[in-house]
Design a protein around this motif. Structure first.
Motif, PDB file in Angstrom:
ATOM      1  N   ASP A   1       1.859 -66.234  69.830  1.00 51.67           N
ATOM      2  CA  ASP A   1       3.458 -65.198  70.440  1.00 51.67           C
ATOM      3  C   ASP A   1       4.646 -65.214  69.509  1.00 51.67           C
ATOM      4  O   ASP A   1       5.024 -66.844  68.825  1.00 51.67           O
ATOM      5  N   LYS A   2       5.137 -63.875  69.173  1.00 52.19           N
ATOM      6  CA  LYS A   2       5.801 -64.142  68.347  1.00 52.19           C
ATOM      7  C   LYS A   2       7.849 -64.337  69.212  1.00 52.19           C
ATOM      8  O   LYS A   2       8.041 -65.317  68.516  1.00 52.19           O
ATOM      9  N   PRO A   3       7.511 -64.692  70.018  1.00 50.43           N
ATOM     10  CA  PRO A   3       9.292 -65.024  70.626  1.00 50.43           C
ATOM     11  C   PRO A   3       9.391 -66.549  70.038  1.00 50.43           C
ATOM     12  O   PRO A   3      10.271 -67.180  69.355  1.00 50.43           O
ATOM     13  N   LEU A   4       8.381 -67.412  70.538  1.00 49.47           N
ATOM     14  CA  LEU A   4       7.980 -68.781  69.812  1.00 49.47           C
ATOM     15  C   LEU A   4       8.326 -68.288  67.730  1.00 49.47           C
ATOM     16  O   LEU A   4       9.021 -69.313  67.215  1.00 49.47           O
ATOM     17  N   LEU A   5       7.432 -68.029  67.358  1.00 52.46           N
ATOM     18  CA  LEU A   5       7.502 -68.090  66.115  1.00 52.46           C
ATOM     19  C   LEU A   5       8.991 -67.695  65.286  1.00 52.46           C
ATOM     20  O   LEU A   5       8.890 -68.223  64.565  1.00 52.46           O
ATOM     21  N   ILE A   6       9.342 -66.389  66.019  1.00 55.63           N
ATOM     22  CA  ILE A   6      10.667 -66.268  65.442  1.00 55.63           C
ATOM     23  C   ILE A   6      11.764 -67.256  65.411  1.00 55.63           C
ATOM     24  O   ILE A   6      12.203 -67.015  65.061  1.00 55.63           O
ATOM     25  N   SER A   7      11.880 -67.864  66.988  1.00 56.93           N
ATOM     26  CA  SER A   7      12.572 -68.504  67.512  1.00 56.93           C
ATOM     27  C   SER A   7      13.014 -69.640  66.019  1.00 56.93           C
ATOM     28  O   SER A   7      13.945 -69.863  65.835  1.00 56.93           O
ATOM     29  N   SER A   8      11.165 -69.898  66.276  1.00 58.26           N
ATOM     30  CA  SER A   8      11.577 -70.764  65.315  1.00 58.26           C
ATOM     31  C   SER A   8      12.092 -71.139  63.577  1.00 58.26           C
ATOM     32  O   SER A   8      12.819 -71.349  62.755  1.00 58.26           O
ATOM     33  N   LEU A   9      11.828 -69.303  63.316  1.00 54.18           N
ATOM     34  CA  LEU A   9      12.543 -69.692  61.628  1.00 54.18           C
ATOM     35  C   LEU A   9      13.851 -69.293  61.676  1.00 54.18           C
ATOM     36  O   LEU A   9      14.575 -69.882  60.574  1.00 54.18           O
ATOM     37  N   VAL A  10      14.503 -68.942  63.500  1.00 54.42           N
ATOM     38  CA  VAL A  10      15.615 -68.472  63.057  1.00 54.42           C
ATOM     39  C   VAL A  10      16.339 -69.970  63.254  1.00 54.42           C
ATOM     40  O   VAL A  10      17.831 -70.318  62.206  1.00 54.42           O
ATOM     41  N   LEU A  11      16.032 -70.943  63.570  1.00 59.95           N
ATOM     42  CA  LEU A  11      16.934 -71.918  64.429  1.00 59.95           C
ATOM     43  C   LEU A  11      16.663 -72.924  62.549  1.00 59.95           C
ATOM     44  O   LEU A  11      17.609 -73.405  62.521  1.00 59.95           O
ATOM     45  N   ASN A  12      15.692 -73.208  62.153  1.00 56.72           N
ATOM     46  CA  ASN A  12      15.416 -73.537  60.938  1.00 56.72           C
ATOM     47  C   ASN A  12      16.004 -73.232  60.081  1.00 56.72           C
ATOM     48  O   ASN A  12      16.203 -74.255  59.100  1.00 56.72           O
ATOM     49  N   TRP A  13      15.973 -71.561  59.614  1.00 57.38           N
ATOM     50  CA  TRP A  13      15.783 -71.255  58.198  1.00 57.38           C
ATOM     51  C   TRP A  13      17.808 -71.083  58.184  1.00 57.38           C
ATOM     52  O   TRP A  13      18.261 -70.119  57.446  1.00 57.38           O
ATOM     53  N   VAL A  14      18.025 -70.377  59.720  1.00 54.60           N
ATOM     54  CA  VAL A  14      18.948 -69.576  59.897  1.00 54.60           C
ATOM     55  C   VAL A  14      20.459 -70.294  59.839  1.00 54.60           C
ATOM     56  O   VAL A  14      21.796 -70.849  59.761  1.00 54.60           O
ATOM     57  N   VAL A  15      20.206 -70.887  61.183  1.00 56.16           N
ATOM     58  CA  VAL A  15      20.992 -71.402  62.471  1.00 56.16           C
ATOM     59  C   VAL A  15      21.219 -73.514  61.676  1.00 56.16           C
ATOM     60  O   VAL A  15      22.248 -73.423  61.606  1.00 56.16           O
ATOM     61  N   GLY A  16      20.519 -73.769  61.507  1.00 57.90           N
ATOM     62  CA  GLY A  16      20.091 -74.938  60.898  1.00 57.90           C
ATOM     63  C   GLY A  16      21.028 -75.542  59.128  1.00 57.90           C
ATOM     64  O   GLY A  16      21.841 -76.604  60.028  1.00 57.90           O
ATOM     65  N   PRO A  17      20.908 -74.964  58.633  1.00 54.40           N
ATOM     66  CA  PRO A  17      21.380 -75.411  57.549  1.00 54.40           C
ATOM     67  C   PRO A  17      22.760 -74.608  57.504  1.00 54.40           C
ATOM     68  O   PRO A  17      24.356 -75.265  57.041  1.00 54.40           O
ATOM     69  N   ALA A  18      22.370 -73.695  58.271  1.00 56.88           N
ATOM     70  CA  ALA A  18      24.330 -73.004  58.780  1.00 56.88           C
ATOM     71  C   ALA A  18      25.014 -74.873  59.089  1.00 56.88           C
ATOM     72  O   ALA A  18      26.695 -74.263  58.705  1.00 56.88           O
ATOM     73  N   VAL A  19      24.499 -74.376  60.312  1.00 58.18           N
ATOM     74  CA  VAL A  19      24.929 -75.668  61.518  1.00 58.18           C
ATOM     75  C   VAL A  19      25.595 -77.013  60.014  1.00 58.18           C
ATOM     76  O   VAL A  19      26.361 -78.319  60.359  1.00 58.18           O
ATOM     77  N   MET A  20      24.518 -77.953  60.074  1.00 59.60           N
ATOM     78  CA  MET A  20      24.860 -78.922  58.620  1.00 59.60           C
ATOM     79  C   MET A  20      25.875 -78.683  57.570  1.00 59.60           C
ATOM     80  O   MET A  20      26.818 -79.712  57.828  1.00 59.60           O
ATOM     81  N   PHE A  21      26.268 -77.288  57.200  1.00 60.15           N
ATOM     82  CA  PHE A  21      27.058 -76.833  55.642  1.00 60.15           C
ATOM     83  C   PHE A  21      28.203 -77.473  56.782  1.00 60.15           C
ATOM     84  O   PHE A  21      29.614 -77.724  56.721  1.00 60.15           O
ATOM     85  N   ALA A  22      28.880 -76.886  57.953  1.00 57.73           N
ATOM     86  CA  ALA A  22      30.050 -76.687  58.820  1.00 57.73           C
ATOM     87  C   ALA A  22      30.253 -78.011  59.347  1.00 57.73           C
ATOM     88  O   ALA A  22      31.506 -78.833  59.006  1.00 57.73           O
ATOM     89  N   LEU A  23      28.714 -78.750  59.188  1.00 61.65           N
ATOM     90  CA  LEU A  23      29.094 -80.186  60.089  1.00 61.65           C
ATOM     91  C   LEU A  23      30.045 -81.293  58.673  1.00 61.65           C
ATOM     92  O   LEU A  23      30.586 -82.516  59.505  1.00 61.65           O
ATOM     93  N   ALA A  24      29.488 -81.072  57.882  1.00 58.40           N
ATOM     94  CA  ALA A  24      29.716 -81.242  56.456  1.00 58.40           C
ATOM     95  C   ALA A  24      31.386 -81.238  56.197  1.00 58.40           C
ATOM     96  O   ALA A  24      31.565 -82.159  56.097  1.00 58.40           O
ATOM     97  N   TRP A  25      31.552 -80.309  56.143  1.00 59.96           N
ATOM     98  CA  TRP A  25      32.658 -80.257  55.971  1.00 59.96           C
ATOM     99  C   TRP A  25      34.060 -80.638  56.529  1.00 59.96           C
ATOM    100  O   TRP A  25      34.549 -81.097  55.951  1.00 59.96           O
ATOM    101  N   ILE A  26      33.351 -80.560  57.709  1.00 63.21           N
ATOM    102  CA  ILE A  26      34.381 -80.777  58.834  1.00 63.21           C
ATOM    103  C   ILE A  26      34.711 -82.292  59.053  1.00 63.21           C
ATOM    104  O   ILE A  26      35.816 -82.828  58.741  1.00 63.21           O
TER     105      ILE A  26
END
Length: 354
Positions: A81-106
């Motif tokens: 299931d490539k859509p599931l695997l790719i989506s998970s990688l993007v959410l966990n390793w691109v979106v997640g750290p960026a969202v927490m970085f932004a929230l921590a500074w805000i």
């Protein structure tokens, strides 16, 4: 509901009052930390990969029953299931750290120690409790096992590099205060081996030899219901120990706890919502959408706490931010479990396995 009800769908007393047991575990832990002098020191005296041995034992007991339920012969269906695997990688390793970085500074621009602690939390993707949240919400166990394994691999190779980028490089580009993180891939690999490797091997061997001895039907209808409650007991025990370790600090610094809690709560809601909406957009089944959402929202607080203590010290604000994480994660993700189960009734795509 407890992990047993994912199999038999019958609600026991433990199932119906799960939020009550969790709240009582949190209160008990905080009370013990306040009332018993030296308890925190004693609990953290014996460590495994920088984490208190009682916490390690609680996590292993918590994860084993769920991993024993995984049908390992279906993992190939998940990896295709490539859509599931790719989506998970993007959410966990691109979106997640960026969202927490932004929230921590805000939310914490004036509190650098707590801000750094939250950024470290955002880098530590979940490989432990997410298995419980996913199972409680009737997600896809096989998909959860695969995504957790992938997160574990990326955690070993990417954690230190992402820490350097989000604490040192990116703040410099934006003209913000910089921090540093000193952690080795070897220590992270050891944490992954202890907290995922041991229960995963135990679960796989239980499934393999249990089915060989009793057959699949007997294994799933007789053996699994007997060990199922261990997951809940392990979860409650882990919560008590986590809160006992920092009960004194949590009760003495309520304003700090509240300030750290706000970006954490926002993070869980944003990441879970992003995973759920993405799963719907990709027309994934309810089970896999739920798994995608919870693996995106969960974090490995055990690793974050261990790294913060090793780098900044046990009494540091960074370590306190990591400890407060479960204080917010547990009730927030339990709430999202119930949201998932409510949405399940109207979800258009379901998977039915026999």
């Amino acid at each position: 509901m407890s992990v047993d009800s994912v199999t038999d769908r019958r609600l026991t007393t433990l199932d119906r009052f799960l939020p009550v047991w969790i709240i009582l575990a949190m209160v008990t832990g905080i009370g013990l930390g306040r009332l018993v002098p030296g308890l925190g020191v004693g609990l953290s005296a014996i460590e495994v990969q920088g984490v208190s041995l009682p916490i390690a034992l609680g996590l292993l007991v918590m994860m084993y029953p769920v991993l024993a339920k995984v049908r390992y012969d279906r993992l190939g269906h998940v990896t295709s299931d490539k859509p599931l695997l790719i989506s998970s990688l993007v959410l966990n390793w691109v979106v997640g750290p960026a969202v927490m970085f932004a929230l921590a500074w805000i939310f914490l621009p004036d509190l650098p120690e707590y801000r750094t602690g939250l950024i470290i939390v955002g880098l530590a993707r979940c490989i432990a409790m997410v298995i419980i949240w996913n199972d409680l919400a009737c997600g896809d166990r096989e998909a959860a096992a695969v995504l957790v394994a992938i997160n574990s691999f990326f955690q070993v190779i990417a954690f230190a590099g992402l820490g350097w980028f989000y604490l040192n490089v990116l703040p410099g580009w934006l003209g913000l205060t910089q921090a540093h993180l000193d952690v080795s891939a070897g220590s992270i690999a050891g944490s992954v081996l202890v907290f995922l490797g041991i229960p995963l091997v135990a679960g796989f061997l239980s499934r393999r030899f249990g089915e060989r001895r009793w057959g699949r039907k007997a294994y799933e209808t007789s053996f699994l219901p007997k060990i199922g409650p261990l997951a809940l007991y392990g979860l409650l025990f882990t919560i008590v120990v986590l809160f006992a370790l920092q009960g004194d600090q949590i009760t003495r610094r309520p304003v700090d706890v509240a300030r750290i809690a706000i970006p954490l709560l926002a993070y869980f809601v944003i990441m879970w919502g992003a995973g759920y909406l993405l799963g719907r957009a990709l027309r994934l089944s309810y089970q896999r959408t739920t798994t995608l959402a919870f693996t995106a929202a969960g974090n490995n607080f055990e690793l974050a706490i261990a790294v913060s203590i090793a780098t900044f010290g046990a009494a540091s604000g960074q370590a306190l931010a990591g400890v407060i994480g479960p204080l917010i994660e547990v009730p927030a993700l339990i709430g999202l479990v119930y949201v998932s189960l409510a949405l399940r009734r109207r979800y258009p795509h379901q998977e039915v396995f026999t």
